[in-house]
Design a protein around this motif. Sequence first.
Motif, PDB file in Angstrom:
ATOM      1  N   UNK A 158    -108.702 -45.553 -67.169  1.00  0.00           N
ATOM      2  CA  UNK A 158    -108.591 -47.006 -67.201  1.00  0.00           C
ATOM      3  C   UNK A 158    -107.753 -47.374 -68.416  1.00  0.00           C
ATOM      4  N   UNK A 159    -106.464 -47.574 -68.222  1.00  0.00           N
ATOM      5  CA  UNK A 159    -105.578 -47.880 -69.333  1.00  0.00           C
ATOM      6  C   UNK A 159    -105.000 -46.625 -69.954  1.00  0.00           C
ATOM      7  N   UNK A 160    -104.370 -46.788 -71.115  1.00  0.00           N
ATOM      8  CA  UNK A 160    -103.720 -45.681 -71.811  1.00  0.00           C
ATOM      9  C   UNK A 160    -104.757 -44.721 -72.383  1.00  0.00           C
ATOM     10  N   UNK A 161    -104.446 -43.422 -72.327  1.00  0.00           N
ATOM     11  CA  UNK A 161    -105.395 -42.395 -72.776  1.00  0.00           C
ATOM     12  C   UNK A 161    -104.835 -41.629 -73.967  1.00  0.00           C
ATOM     13  N   UNK A 162    -105.724 -41.065 -74.794  1.00  0.00           N
ATOM     14  CA  UNK A 162    -105.261 -40.174 -75.863  1.00  0.00           C
ATOM     15  C   UNK A 162    -104.679 -38.897 -75.248  1.00  0.00           C
ATOM     16  N   UNK A 185    -100.152 -44.244 -77.776  1.00  0.00           N
ATOM     17  CA  UNK A 185     -99.230 -43.668 -78.757  1.00  0.00           C
ATOM     18  C   UNK A 185     -99.864 -43.433 -80.117  1.00  0.00           C
ATOM     19  N   UNK A 186    -100.973 -44.091 -80.385  1.00  0.00           N
ATOM     20  CA  UNK A 186    -101.614 -43.964 -81.695  1.00  0.00           C
ATOM     21  C   UNK A 186    -102.642 -42.839 -81.743  1.00  0.00           C
ATOM     22  N   UNK A 187    -102.870 -42.170 -80.601  1.00  0.00           N
ATOM     23  CA  UNK A 187    -103.899 -41.120 -80.555  1.00  0.00           C
ATOM     24  C   UNK A 187    -103.333 -39.881 -79.856  1.00  0.00           C
ATOM     25  N   UNK A 188    -102.667 -39.047 -80.654  1.00  0.00           N
ATOM     26  CA  UNK A 188    -102.045 -37.836 -80.132  1.00  0.00           C
ATOM     27  C   UNK A 188    -102.453 -36.651 -81.005  1.00  0.00           C
ATOM     28  N   UNK A 189    -102.659 -35.501 -80.371  1.00  0.00           N
ATOM     29  CA  UNK A 189    -102.959 -34.265 -81.088  1.00  0.00           C
ATOM     30  C   UNK A 189    -102.039 -33.157 -80.585  1.00  0.00           C
TER      31      UNK A 189
END
Length: 307
Positions: free
Chosen positions: A81-85, A153-157
């Motif tokens: 639901x929406x953008x994901x990490x 875009x703010x939650x990437x590993x």
Amino acid sequence: AESTDDAESARQLYHQASVYYGLAKYPGYGVDANEVAAHRAQLQAYEASQQLNPLVSFSALEVTVPGGVIRGYLHLPANRDGAVPLVIGTNGIDVFKAEFGPIVDALISEGFGFFAFDMPSTGEAAEFPLRPGIDQIYLEVMRSLQRRPDIDESRVALWGVSFGGNPVVRAAHRAPKGLQAVVNWCGPVHEVFQISEFELGLVEDMYLDALKYRTHLPDASPAELLQAMDGFSLVDAGLIRPGEVTTSVPILSVNAKGDYVAPETDLELVTQSSQQGVLFYSGSDDHCPQDRYSATAQTVEGLVRHL
């Protein structure tokens, strides 16, 4: 199984076939016709298995980077639901993008997306020679995926396994925007790059051949191979300074104790260099975690805290 509409059995069988083809493609240098055919069949079987996975929205993507194209697999939760990490990962010099196994399922179950690609110099990224600066390719891939509306875009590993751990730790020290965590599974960062020409001559042929093909130097002498490896040490590069915190990006390191490729001293250096470094071991006297199911669970738990 497909002809009888047994999609789950078909999915499992396709995945099993991809594992067998993955073994058949070894060593994956792209110089033998049977090896190349097995690799192609591995990718086809893996894609078929993921397209039948009800929990995954699967697509094959191409990302243009300086010097060529990165071909990878994007796995997103089907019920998102929406953008994901997003977690972006590669294996090392002899394990390719269709071989992450349960790691994909573990990440999807937590609502994370996962983009798998071949470490530059391997598989479908064989056009790129193995060089210290390949971390720039990881960051180009990251920036490209961050522009997608289905990615937060703010939650990437970044997740690197074996030699793939070296460029992701290097990338962590560049601390790009949006990079919230890095996983270093048994990645060498210093000691193995200090060996002498004599010591290199004692290394098993399977490892030497892999390095020669990945550096695009199949006929390299020991001296030439050592020169190609110059620059991979993150200590010599000044990115890791023993006893100092040199990156704000949390780094989770995992390995087996007694690993002679990525020794405990390397993993400790990485952990100390991170503001929130964590290190744990799984097994001993081998390269990389031995209980990958347990290690995967612990690693994903760590990513949940940061993503």
